[in-house]
Design a protein around this motif. Structure first.
Motif, PDB file in Angstrom:
ATOM      1  N   GLU B  49      24.315  16.658  16.631  1.00  0.00           N
ATOM      2  CA  GLU B  49      24.387  15.764  15.621  1.00  0.00           C
ATOM      3  C   GLU B  49      23.321  14.596  15.977  1.00  0.00           C
ATOM      4  O   GLU B  49      22.823  14.288  17.004  1.00  0.00           O
ATOM      5  CB  GLU B  49      25.763  15.064  16.120  1.00  0.00           C
ATOM      6  N   SER B  55      26.047  12.208  11.012  1.00  0.00           N
ATOM      7  CA  SER B  55      27.270  12.007  11.172  1.00  0.00           C
ATOM      8  C   SER B  55      27.922  11.936   9.818  1.00  0.00           C
ATOM      9  O   SER B  55      29.212  12.222   9.747  1.00  0.00           O
ATOM     10  CB  SER B  55      27.554  10.674  11.876  1.00  0.00           C
ATOM     11  N   ASP B  56      27.455  11.885   8.779  1.00  0.00           N
ATOM     12  CA  ASP B  56      28.048  11.943   7.456  1.00  0.00           C
ATOM     13  C   ASP B  56      27.979  13.231   6.756  1.00  0.00           C
ATOM     14  O   ASP B  56      28.637  13.234   5.605  1.00  0.00           O
ATOM     15  CB  ASP B  56      27.507  10.735   6.456  1.00  0.00           C
ATOM     16  N   ALA B  58      29.287  16.992   5.984  1.00  0.00           N
ATOM     17  CA  ALA B  58      30.512  17.567   5.686  1.00  0.00           C
ATOM     18  C   ALA B  58      30.846  18.416   6.817  1.00  0.00           C
ATOM     19  O   ALA B  58      29.977  19.280   7.249  1.00  0.00           O
ATOM     20  CB  ALA B  58      30.513  18.408   4.295  1.00  0.00           C
ATOM     21  N   PRO B  59      32.135  18.232   7.674  1.00  0.00           N
ATOM     22  CA  PRO B  59      32.098  19.157   8.920  1.00  0.00           C
ATOM     23  C   PRO B  59      32.132  20.746   8.568  1.00  0.00           C
ATOM     24  O   PRO B  59      31.626  21.491   9.372  1.00  0.00           O
ATOM     25  CB  PRO B  59      33.706  18.713   9.456  1.00  0.00           C
ATOM     26  N   GLU B  60      32.661  21.255   7.476  1.00  0.00           N
ATOM     27  CA  GLU B  60      32.545  22.571   7.200  1.00  0.00           C
ATOM     28  C   GLU B  60      31.287  22.966   7.241  1.00  0.00           C
ATOM     29  O   GLU B  60      30.677  24.029   7.541  1.00  0.00           O
ATOM     30  CB  GLU B  60      33.237  22.836   5.784  1.00  0.00           C
ATOM     31  N   ASP B  95      37.748  13.023  16.268  1.00  0.00           N
ATOM     32  CA  ASP B  95      38.719  13.021  15.297  1.00  0.00           C
ATOM     33  C   ASP B  95      38.852  14.446  15.501  1.00  0.00           C
ATOM     34  O   ASP B  95      38.449  15.278  14.972  1.00  0.00           O
ATOM     35  CB  ASP B  95      37.923  12.563  13.937  1.00  0.00           C
ATOM     36  N   TYR B  98      38.287  16.451  12.091  1.00  0.00           N
ATOM     37  CA  TYR B  98      36.932  16.674  11.890  1.00  0.00           C
ATOM     38  C   TYR B  98      36.267  17.926  12.591  1.00  0.00           C
ATOM     39  O   TYR B  98      35.494  18.776  11.914  1.00  0.00           O
ATOM     40  CB  TYR B  98      36.090  15.349  12.184  1.00  0.00           C
ATOM     41  N   VAL B  99      36.741  18.060  13.533  1.00  0.00           N
ATOM     42  CA  VAL B  99      36.479  19.091  14.658  1.00  0.00           C
ATOM     43  C   VAL B  99      36.961  20.458  14.164  1.00  0.00           C
ATOM     44  O   VAL B  99      36.352  21.456  14.073  1.00  0.00           O
ATOM     45  CB  VAL B  99      36.782  18.990  16.123  1.00  0.00           C
ATOM     46  N   ALA B 101      37.549  21.043  11.195  1.00  0.00           N
ATOM     47  CA  ALA B 101      36.857  21.249   9.666  1.00  0.00           C
ATOM     48  C   ALA B 101      35.461  21.821  10.147  1.00  0.00           C
ATOM     49  O   ALA B 101      35.019  22.841   9.368  1.00  0.00           O
ATOM     50  CB  ALA B 101      36.861  19.857   8.862  1.00  0.00           C
ATOM     51  N   ILE B 102      34.858  21.450  11.220  1.00  0.00           N
ATOM     52  CA  ILE B 102      33.836  22.382  11.678  1.00  0.00           C
ATOM     53  C   ILE B 102      34.124  23.639  12.028  1.00  0.00           C
ATOM     54  O   ILE B 102      33.513  24.678  11.408  1.00  0.00           O
ATOM     55  CB  ILE B 102      33.236  21.655  12.972  1.00  0.00           C
TER      56      ILE B 102
END
Lengths: 308, 308
Positions: B49, B55-56, B58-60, B95, B98-99, B101-102
């Motif tokens: 990161e 940081s903004d 998209a997590p995917e 979050d 968020y994780v 979605a990664i």
């Protein structure tokens, strides 16, 4: 959501393929790439400044730990390490001599176990030095030891002494590769794990994987000198350290109770300088119990949690 | 000492063993574990990161990139990916959605290429999310393409368009696995590399590995729309972006000049939607030269250096 719940969540229904023998949830992943008699072991571990070592740690020891953690996991499956790659994260201003000394520590350990270092990459890590090591190894298909095979009544053994690793051993431990391979060559080891999250936590991993409970005999748990020093003479606190402290990198394994005596004798011949202790047994009832002189109680404390 | 000098230093005389076919210095390490007709490919890449994504993002897309970078390296050796492990570093307060979605982004890409995700570990990374992915794959011994085999007079080809990847493609690129395998199945690809550090820098890697120089034809370099947008209409700046920007994740390869025409025709049939461009040739004289309409000059600029 804590670390454990998150990981459980992330590990659910991961993509798999026909080569996967063991996916997430054991000391290493086990992959069948088509070798006649061997499977491939595959592991990754991150070693982060301020988390796994302090900035004043000897760099050689940092390198030793970064590679040693993966080697300890290969040992836990009775495998043989082959090659490692390293992702190195460095702040903008780094001391090249420090980084080279980290590599020197890795090289020395790699040499000792005939492990090749086959490259990797370097990237910016603004606040902290990070070393992420991935290792592949092999294990004979008929000798691979998982966490899943413990039986009710099995004796539980642990190598070495436990607790207080933070006082030094976490940077200087020896991965128990020779011992694990010797054990598997001479005994039917039902289940094995390396003690990295603390005896109680890793035993729970083994219990859950095998669908069993366990009973530990408090007086048999090998409490290290470091655990005693850390506990400042308080025997209860020292025992607690031996049960809960992480990063011992010893082997915990389950074996048929009738093998106990011969195993102890043969071990003393093979590894006279390393303690081997029978610390309890696997039982059908779920949960982890600790037997002291006059009580048998549930042990509910957990080891180190990064996000607790 | 800059990144390049440090790496050169660290990579000197690394411990090796009889299983190592190619150690540090190619897109992947190549290991002979005893398979009849295949070698094992082994790779690690860290995605951090604030360094590799903001940081903004998209997590995917972050998950896609973390796994995709390794897949691109396997493609560069004309291999087939098998399994990946992931070391995830998370700040104290993360979050979970968020994780997850990664991981969703990684899963989707893994599914597409039949790659298994076989576990990993999570640890604290106080300031930044980090994702270090290690991948193993296989490659047929007679089809493995290295950086070393280019010949004087070889034509240089590159897939896709180059430059300005920071405007989006660095998070959404498609690893060129299908194309690399098709290329190797139909043509004698002498040398190949994935364009991750920028065309000029990666071409220099290939030149050095092959002991040659190269001459690029400026008008043939496929400058992407993003590079033009970034250059705000300045054609020179756009060309510069195509030469120097990193993270294109396209394939750069050298092939016999006499294969050029048939290759271009067959490619257009096989991959009608992906550009393939002959951008120059390998030459015996050392150094990288850029030919424009009326000049031939040395190109000395380098791509992204984390520590510059």
């Amino acid at each position: 959501m804590n670390e454990r719940e998150l990981i459980q969540n992330l590990m659910r229904d991961l993509p798999s393929n026909e080569q996967v023998v063991v996916g997430a949830g054991d000391d290493c992943a086990v992959v069948d790439l088509g070798l006649a008699s061997d499977w491939v072991l595959f592991k990754i571990d991150a070693t982060i400044e301020g988390v796994h070592f302090t900035s004043d740690a000897a760099p050689e020891a940092v390198g030793h730990k970064a590679l040693g953690r993966c080697l300890s996991d290969v040992a836990a499956m009775a495998g043989t390490p082959s090659c490692a790659v390293i992702a190195l994260g460095l702040p903008h201003s780094f001391d090249p001599a420090y980084v080279q000394a980290i590599y020197q520590g890795m090289r020395r350990l790699a040499d000792r176990y005939h492990v090749a270092l086959v490259g990797g990459e370097t990237s910016l890590s603004p606040e902290r030095i990070t070393l992420t090591v991935s290792l592949i190894g092999t294990v004979s298909k008929d000798r691979c030891v998982r966490r899943t095979g413990a039986q009710p009544g099995d004796a539980l053994f642990v190598t070495g002494e436990l607790g207080g690793s933070i006082l030094g051993k976490h940077l200087s431990f020896e991965p128990r590769l020779a011992q694990a391979n010797w054990l598997r060559a001479h005994y039917d080891i039902h289940a094995m794990i390396d003690v990295s999250d603390g005896l109680a936590t890793d035993l729970r991993h083994l219990m859950e994987a095998s669908g069993l409970g366990a009973e530990l005999l408090a007086k048999n748990i090998p409490v290290s000198q470091a655990a005693r020093r850390k506990a400042k003479g308080n025997a209860g606190a020292a025992l607690q350290a031996a049960l809960n402290d992480g990063e011992d990198f010893e082997l915990l394994f389950a074996v048929k109770a009738t093998d106990c005596v011969t195993l102890k004798d043969a071990w003393a011949q093979a590894f006279p300088e390393l303690n081997l202790r029978c610390i309890g047994k696997m039982i059908s009832d779920p949960g982890l119990k600790l037997r002291t002189q006059d009580t048998l109680r549930e042990w509910t404390q957990h080891g180190y949690d990064h996000f607790a």
